[in-house]
Scaffold this motif. Structure first.
Motif, PDB file in Angstrom:
ATOM      1  N   PRO A 350      52.810  41.197  26.780  1.00 16.87           N
ATOM      2  CA  PRO A 350      51.684  40.737  27.612  1.00 16.87           C
ATOM      3  C   PRO A 350      50.603  40.087  26.755  1.00 16.87           C
ATOM      4  CG  PRO A 350      52.350  42.959  28.248  1.00 16.87           C
ATOM      5  CD  PRO A 350      53.109  42.621  27.000  1.00 16.87           C
ATOM      6  N   ASP A 351      49.984  39.058  27.300  1.00 16.18           N
ATOM      7  CA  ASP A 351      48.978  38.296  26.550  1.00 16.18           C
ATOM      8  C   ASP A 351      47.834  39.170  26.042  1.00 16.18           C
ATOM      9  OD1 ASP A 351      50.457  36.036  27.015  1.00 16.18           O
ATOM     10  OD2 ASP A 351      49.257  35.359  28.731  1.00 16.18           O
ATOM     11  N   GLU A 352      47.447  40.178  26.824  1.00 13.40           N
ATOM     12  CA  GLU A 352      46.307  40.997  26.416  1.00 13.40           C
ATOM     13  C   GLU A 352      46.636  41.942  25.255  1.00 13.40           C
ATOM     14  OE1 GLU A 352      48.338  43.003  29.955  1.00 13.40           O
ATOM     15  OE2 GLU A 352      47.717  40.974  29.356  1.00 13.40           O
ATOM     16  N   LEU A 353      47.920  42.079  24.932  1.00 15.26           N
ATOM     17  CA  LEU A 353      48.315  42.984  23.850  1.00 15.26           C
ATOM     18  C   LEU A 353      48.663  42.243  22.559  1.00 15.26           C
ATOM     19  CD1 LEU A 353      50.607  45.546  25.740  1.00 15.26           C
ATOM     20  CD2 LEU A 353      48.145  45.661  25.334  1.00 15.26           C
ATOM     21  N   VAL A 354      48.784  40.922  22.633  1.00 14.58           N
ATOM     22  CA  VAL A 354      49.257  40.150  21.479  1.00 14.58           C
ATOM     23  C   VAL A 354      48.360  40.351  20.257  1.00 14.58           C
ATOM     24  CG1 VAL A 354      49.603  37.811  20.594  1.00 14.58           C
ATOM     25  CG2 VAL A 354      50.459  38.424  22.858  1.00 14.58           C
ATOM     26  N   ALA A 355      47.055  40.420  20.460  1.00 13.35           N
ATOM     27  CA  ALA A 355      46.122  40.526  19.330  1.00 13.35           C
ATOM     28  C   ALA A 355      46.214  41.865  18.615  1.00 13.35           C
ATOM     29  CB  ALA A 355      44.690  40.296  19.811  1.00 13.35           C
ATOM     30  N   HIS A 356      46.911  42.862  19.214  1.00 15.84           N
ATOM     31  CA  HIS A 356      46.911  44.213  18.656  1.00 15.84           C
ATOM     32  C   HIS A 356      48.280  44.673  18.149  1.00 15.84           C
ATOM     33  CE1 HIS A 356      42.967  44.480  20.534  1.00 15.84           C
ATOM     34  NE2 HIS A 356      43.513  44.158  21.692  1.00 15.84           N
ATOM     35  N   ILE A 357      49.313  43.878  18.335  1.00 11.01           N
ATOM     36  CA  ILE A 357      50.664  44.391  18.085  1.00 11.01           C
ATOM     37  C   ILE A 357      50.924  44.716  16.617  1.00 11.01           C
ATOM     38  CG2 ILE A 357      51.663  43.272  20.103  1.00 11.01           C
ATOM     39  CD1 ILE A 357      52.636  41.029  18.299  1.00 11.01           C
ATOM     40  N   PHE A 358      50.211  44.087  15.684  1.00 10.42           N
ATOM     41  CA  PHE A 358      50.425  44.373  14.267  1.00 10.42           C
ATOM     42  C   PHE A 358      49.464  45.435  13.734  1.00 10.42           C
ATOM     43  CE2 PHE A 358      52.165  40.024  14.571  1.00 10.42           C
ATOM     44  CZ  PHE A 358      53.418  40.248  14.027  1.00 10.42           C
ATOM     45  N   THR A 359      48.608  45.982  14.603  1.00 12.88           N
ATOM     46  CA  THR A 359      47.633  46.978  14.182  1.00 12.88           C
ATOM     47  C   THR A 359      48.307  48.332  14.010  1.00 12.88           C
ATOM     48  OG1 THR A 359      45.882  45.830  15.396  1.00 12.88           O
ATOM     49  CG2 THR A 359      45.460  48.102  14.759  1.00 12.88           C
ATOM     50  N   PRO A 360      48.120  48.998  12.871  1.00 10.67           N
ATOM     51  CA  PRO A 360      48.700  50.337  12.704  1.00 10.67           C
ATOM     52  C   PRO A 360      48.203  51.298  13.777  1.00 10.67           C
ATOM     53  CG  PRO A 360      47.940  49.475  10.597  1.00 10.67           C
ATOM     54  CD  PRO A 360      47.445  48.520  11.643  1.00 10.67           C
ATOM     55  N   PHE A 361      49.090  52.189  14.230  1.00  8.78           N
ATOM     56  CA  PHE A 361      48.841  53.204  15.260  1.00  8.78           C
ATOM     57  C   PHE A 361      48.904  52.653  16.678  1.00  8.78           C
ATOM     58  CE2 PHE A 361      45.656  54.530  11.845  1.00  8.78           C
ATOM     59  CZ  PHE A 361      46.608  55.182  11.108  1.00  8.78           C
ATOM     60  N   PHE A 362      48.875  51.324  16.837  1.00  5.78           N
ATOM     61  CA  PHE A 362      48.888  50.780  18.207  1.00  5.78           C
ATOM     62  C   PHE A 362      50.324  50.668  18.707  1.00  5.78           C
ATOM     63  CE2 PHE A 362      49.374  47.262  21.172  1.00  5.78           C
ATOM     64  CZ  PHE A 362      48.444  47.599  22.134  1.00  5.78           C
ATOM     65  N   THR A 363      50.546  51.142  19.938  1.00  4.61           N
ATOM     66  CA  THR A 363      51.861  51.014  20.558  1.00  4.61           C
ATOM     67  C   THR A 363      51.693  50.983  22.064  1.00  4.61           C
ATOM     68  OG1 THR A 363      54.057  52.026  20.784  1.00  4.61           O
ATOM     69  CG2 THR A 363      52.192  53.520  20.560  1.00  4.61           C
ATOM     70  N   ASN A 383      55.802  39.996   0.022  1.00  5.04           N
ATOM     71  CA  ASN A 383      56.635  38.956  -0.580  1.00  5.04           C
ATOM     72  C   ASN A 383      56.018  37.570  -0.447  1.00  5.04           C
ATOM     73  OD1 ASN A 383      59.552  40.084  -1.407  1.00  5.04           O
ATOM     74  ND2 ASN A 383      58.788  41.264   0.326  1.00  5.04           N
ATOM     75  N   GLY A 384      54.704  37.517  -0.214  1.00  6.59           N
ATOM     76  CA  GLY A 384      53.998  36.244  -0.171  1.00  6.59           C
ATOM     77  C   GLY A 384      54.198  35.447   1.100  1.00  6.59           C
ATOM     78  N   GLY A 385      54.598  36.092   2.186  1.00  7.99           N
ATOM     79  CA  GLY A 385      54.851  35.378   3.442  1.00  7.99           C
ATOM     80  C   GLY A 385      53.885  35.764   4.537  1.00  7.99           C
ATOM     81  N   THR A 386      54.099  35.190   5.710  1.00  7.63           N
ATOM     82  CA  THR A 386      53.307  35.513   6.903  1.00  7.63           C
ATOM     83  C   THR A 386      54.258  35.758   8.061  1.00  7.63           C
ATOM     84  OG1 THR A 386      53.111  33.176   7.545  1.00  7.63           O
ATOM     85  CG2 THR A 386      51.368  34.085   6.159  1.00  7.63           C
ATOM     86  N   VAL A 387      53.818  36.541   9.026  1.00  6.35           N
ATOM     87  CA  VAL A 387      54.596  36.788  10.230  1.00  6.35           C
ATOM     88  C   VAL A 387      53.680  36.625  11.430  1.00  6.35           C
ATOM     89  CG1 VAL A 387      54.210  39.293  10.052  1.00  6.35           C
ATOM     90  CG2 VAL A 387      56.112  38.418  11.443  1.00  6.35           C
ATOM     91  N   ARG A 388      54.162  35.913  12.442  1.00  4.98           N
ATOM     92  CA  ARG A 388      53.387  35.639  13.656  1.00  4.98           C
ATOM     93  C   ARG A 388      54.252  35.916  14.887  1.00  4.98           C
ATOM     94  NH1 ARG A 388      50.227  34.817  10.071  1.00  4.98           N
ATOM     95  NH2 ARG A 388      48.934  32.988   9.657  1.00  4.98           N
ATOM     96  N   TYR A 389      53.557  36.216  15.975  1.00  6.99           N
ATOM     97  CA  TYR A 389      54.236  36.307  17.273  1.00  6.99           C
ATOM     98  C   TYR A 389      53.989  35.014  18.025  1.00  6.99           C
ATOM     99  CZ  TYR A 389      55.089  37.448  22.158  1.00  6.99           C
ATOM    100  OH  TYR A 389      55.544  37.420  23.452  1.00  6.99           O
ATOM    101  N   ALA A 390      55.056  34.424  18.569  1.00  6.95           N
ATOM    102  CA  ALA A 390      54.943  33.185  19.347  1.00  6.95           C
ATOM    103  C   ALA A 390      55.643  33.379  20.679  1.00  6.95           C
ATOM    104  CB  ALA A 390      55.564  32.014  18.582  1.00  6.95           C
ATOM    105  N   LYS A 391      54.905  33.179  21.759  1.00  6.77           N
ATOM    106  CA  LYS A 391      55.468  33.373  23.080  1.00  6.77           C
ATOM    107  C   LYS A 391      56.418  32.239  23.428  1.00  6.77           C
ATOM    108  CE  LYS A 391      54.121  34.320  27.863  1.00  6.77           C
ATOM    109  NZ  LYS A 391      52.977  34.463  28.790  1.00  6.77           N
ATOM    110  N   LEU A 392      57.588  32.603  23.966  1.00  7.90           N
ATOM    111  CA  LEU A 392      58.548  31.590  24.387  1.00  7.90           C
ATOM    112  C   LEU A 392      58.121  30.967  25.712  1.00  7.90           C
ATOM    113  CD1 LEU A 392      61.891  33.382  23.446  1.00  7.90           C
ATOM    114  CD2 LEU A 392      60.828  31.453  22.293  1.00  7.90           C
ATOM    115  N   ALA A 393      58.623  29.774  25.975  1.00 12.72           N
ATOM    116  CA  ALA A 393      58.205  29.031  27.166  1.00 12.72           C
ATOM    117  C   ALA A 393      58.628  29.748  28.443  1.00 12.72           C
ATOM    118  CB  ALA A 393      58.787  27.621  27.127  1.00 12.72           C
ATOM    119  N   ASN A 394      59.851  30.289  28.474  1.00  5.20           N
ATOM    120  CA  ASN A 394      60.319  30.927  29.704  1.00  5.20           C
ATOM    121  C   ASN A 394      60.035  32.427  29.701  1.00  5.20           C
ATOM    122  OD1 ASN A 394      62.114  31.363  27.649  1.00  5.20           O
ATOM    123  ND2 ASN A 394      63.790  30.246  28.591  1.00  5.20           N
TER     124      ASN A 394
END
Length: 403
Positions: A350-363, A383-394
């Motif tokens: 859900p859009d309202e949860l996207v900003a919190h999904i990588f926060t420790p303790f949040f589930t 390892n010098g990288g980044t990870v993002r969540y991207a919503k799919l079109a469908n």
């Protein structure tokens, strides 16, 4: 003038004398030398007294120097470490001024140019602002500053945009690591003796209950209740200790040990481990590497663990989805960076949860502990990288790792 008169008078006197005398000839020669020296000194003095005429200053147009200065200024602007845009009062469209700005507007970066333009137009010039915009790799944040000035009666705005998503992620995660480290240390220091004493008391109570079994029925019942209570304390202490230990792992991730890794072999190991569980649910897990010879310098164990965590999340997210599907796709993106996408056909986040999904303790799950995605981010950043969540079109979720 006085010297000349004296010289003429002396010559007249000498003329009247006998010039055939050797003494007279020598005196005349010395007198002639004296006159020449006096004349030379007079000329020098007269020259020094003359006013110095200043040479006119000539201004020359050095086109080559000006062109070189302009080229240097243009090069510095082109390679500035932030994206620079120009917006005038006559034209509300953004005009990129350097390479960084053009890359932001190129395909693959900002996905909605209209929203991006609107966000920049709304920025005030009296303070720094943080804007949020969508990219192919998910949402990103940027620091924006604006300066207003007038040229030829036309108001212009110079806008500097500096993406800071990775820096904010690193700072936030380091803060969480420190907090988790302190909390787990204090909790474990208090919890360990409680668990140990509860187990000891439970064993002593069992021994005492056996001795009192035949003496007093009421004491036996009280002993049974106390034994159950102590057993409950012991089991819950063990459970809480395991729970705290799992959070402690967030602050104790070992340093990465990069080595040359073939992604096809790494994907093959993960497929062997998890493919069967997807097939048992009438689903499928596919792994693709383009090209198949793709290699990267990375810690293979930490990358493997990050992908496994994301696949387990996808498995839980598609628990109620008929024919669940998940795909892991690795390829080279713009700039030669490795891009790994993990996509599923579940309901998505859900859009309202996207900003919190990588926060420790949040589930958002009843039995979740809020560690999985936080650990993924820690391993990827390690390892010098980044990870993002991207919503799919469908529908579904997509996580993108970039190295």
């Amino acid at each position: 003038m006085v010297i000349y008169i004296a010289a003429l008078m002396a010559l007249s006197a000498l003329t009247a004398m006998n010039l055939s005398s050797p003494r007279v000839i020598v005196i005349c020669g010395l007198f002639a030398l004296l006159c020449v020296e006096l004349l030379r000194r007079t000329i020098i003095q007269l020259r020094c007294r003359q006013p110095i005429e200043e040479a006119p200053i000539k201004l020359q147009y050095d086109g080559e120097a000006i062109s070189d200065s302009y080229s240097r200024l243009e090069a510095r602007l082109e390679h500035a470490p932030s994206a620079l845009f120009l917006m005038t009062s006559e034209n509300e469209l953004l005009a990129p001024l350097n390479n960084y700005a053009r890359r932001m507007l190129a395909p693959g970066r900002v996905t909605d140019l209209n929203d991006f333009n609107s966000a920049l137009r709304a920025v005030n010039n009296d303070r720094r602002n943080i804007i949020v915009f969508d990219t192919e790799n998910g949402q990103e944040r940027a620091l924006v500053t604006v300066n207003y000035f007038h040229i030829g009666g036309v108001e212009e705005r110079l806008i500097a945009v500096l993406p800071i998503e990775s820096e904010l992620e690193n700072a936030a995660f380091k803060a969480w690591q420190q907090l988790v480290h302190v909390l787990t240390h204090e909790i474990m220091n208090s919890l360990t003796p409680v668990a140990s004493l509860s187990r000891t008391a439970h064993d002593l109570m069992a021994e005492l209950q056996t001795k009192l079994a035949q003496e007093n029925q009421e004491v036996q019942e009280l002993g049974g209740d106390l034994s159950i209570a102590l057993d409950t304390i012991s089991r819950r202490s063990d459970s809480l200790a395991g729970f705290v230990s799992s959070y402690r792992s967030l602050s104790n991730v070992p340093a990465s040990l990069p080595q040359r890794t073939q992604l096809l072999q790494l994907f093959s190991r993960i497929s062997t481990l998890l493919k069967q569980s997807w097939q048992s649910r009438n689903g499928a897990a596919t792994f693709v590497v383009e090209p198949e010879s793709l290699e990267i310098m990375i810690d293979p164990g930490q990358l493997e663990q990050a992908i496994i965590n994301l696949l387990k999340n996808a498995e839980e997210a598609t628990a109620n989805t008929p024919n669940p599907q998940v795909s892991v796709y690795a390829r080279l993106a713009r700039g030669g960076r490795l891009r790994i996408e993990i996509s599923d056909n579940g309901p998505g986040i859900p859009d309202e949860l996207v900003a919190h999904i990588f926060t420790p303790f949040f589930t958002s799950r009843a039995k979740g502990n809020g560690i999985g995605l936080a650990m993924v981010r820690q391993l990827v950043h390690n390892n010098g990288g980044t990870v993002r969540y991207a919503k799919l079109a469908n529908s579904g979720a997509r996580f993108i790792m970039s190295f």
